[in-house]
Design an enzyme around this catalytic site. Structure first.
Site, PDB file in Angstrom:
ATOM      1  CG  ASP A  94       1.074  -2.266  10.682  1.00 54.13           C
ATOM      2  OD1 ASP A  94       1.987  -2.494  11.489  1.00 54.13           O
ATOM      3  OD2 ASP A  94       1.115  -1.372   9.808  1.00 54.13           O
TER       4      ASP A  94
HETATM    5  N1  URA Z   1       4.510  -1.695   6.420  1.00 59.28           N
HETATM    6  C1  URA Z   1       3.443  -1.232   7.110  1.00 59.28           C
HETATM    7  O1  URA Z   1       3.229  -0.038   7.184  1.00 59.28           O
HETATM    8  N2  URA Z   1       2.634  -2.121   7.717  1.00 59.28           N
HETATM    9  C2  URA Z   1       2.818  -3.446   7.653  1.00 59.28           C
HETATM   10  O2  URA Z   1       2.035  -4.217   8.221  1.00 59.28           O
HETATM   11  C3  URA Z   1       3.924  -3.925   6.925  1.00 59.28           C
HETATM   12  C4  URA Z   1       4.756  -3.020   6.314  1.00 59.28           C
END
Ligand code: URA
Length: 241
Positions: A106
């Site tokens: 993310d």
């Molecule tokens: N899980 C998440 O919620 N975000 C990420 O970036 C990676 C794994």
């Protein structure tokens, strides 16, 4: 034996752009098996030929692999018209390699991101069937407890009914925990911790398989991976729990 254009081979090596390479090759600066070749379109056996630029040997490698310490605030995609991407953090010679991120982190997640131009490798790393574990350090609102650890181990059901594979949760105290998952569903770790009432404040990926983030890289830093690193990535059981 697959033959490829000389300018394409050199551009896959990250030597220069295709248009710059045409000038370099026409200028007689490139030899193939010791013979100067001045036609960019000449087809060569990339893996079986010995290539030199200005007398210096070049080793052809079709596929390249890197780790990056992805900073929060940067997108893990190859391009975006408005926002900065992880590829924007690389120098031109690496951007020419047509690298892409192996899976997504993310925008607000930091930590270990693999970059490659090898689609088969990326597929193996991402696929839950490979059983490759990814470990994250999360800070959360609240304090995870033993009941949460058991719920993760049993395989959580998320708010929308999605069933997760069994996952690891290690409580570190002071709202910090380590989460180990084998799959990469959308916002997976955040949704898992939200499902046990501990919303994520920050998230950082520490490892993929047995490959651990090199913390000396610093935010946006990167380094090439060698054969040993790739074996570590693909060793599914390197991190317990
Ligand atoms: N899980 C998440 O919620 N975000 C990420 O970036 C990676 C794994």
């Amino acid at each position: 034996m697959a033959l490829k254009r000389l300018d394409k081979v050199l551009s896959e090596l990250g030597v220069a752009s295709r248009s710059e390479l045409r000038g370099i090759i026409r200028g007689g600066r490139v030899t193939v098996d010791g013979v100067v070749v001045t036609e960019p379109e000449r087809r060569i056996d990339a893996e079986g030929s010995s290539l030199c630029l200005d007398g210096k040997a070049l080793r052809y490698r079709r596929y390249r692999y890197f780790m990056m310490d992805k900073p929060a605030g940067v997108l893990s995609v190859t391009e975006d018209r408005r926002q900065k991407t992880v590829l924007d953090l690389l120098p031109d010679e690496l951007r020419r390699l047509e690298l892409f991120p192996v899976g997504r982190l993310d925008k607000d997640t930091s930590g270990l991101l693999l970059l490659t131009n090898d689609g088969d490798f990326a597929h193996r790393v991402i696929s839950p069937k490979s059983g490759i574990k990814k470990q994250y350090l999360a800070t959360v609102d609240g304090e995870p407890d033993e009941q949460d650890v058991r719920a993760f181990a049993a395989g959580l059901v998320l708010g929308d009914g999605t069933q997760c594979l069994p996952a690891g949760l290690e409580v570190l105290g002071q709202g910090r925990c380590l989460v180990t998952v084998m799959e990469g569903k959308y916002h997976q770790v955040k949704r898992m911790l939200a499902a046990v009432g501990k919303p994520v404040l920050t998230l950082r990926r520490l490892s993929v398989g047995g490959l651990v983030l090199d913390e000396t890289l610093g935010p946006g830093g990167y380094r090439a991976l060698d054969e040993g690193d790739l074996c570590k990535v693909l060793s599914a059981s390197a991190i317990g729990k």
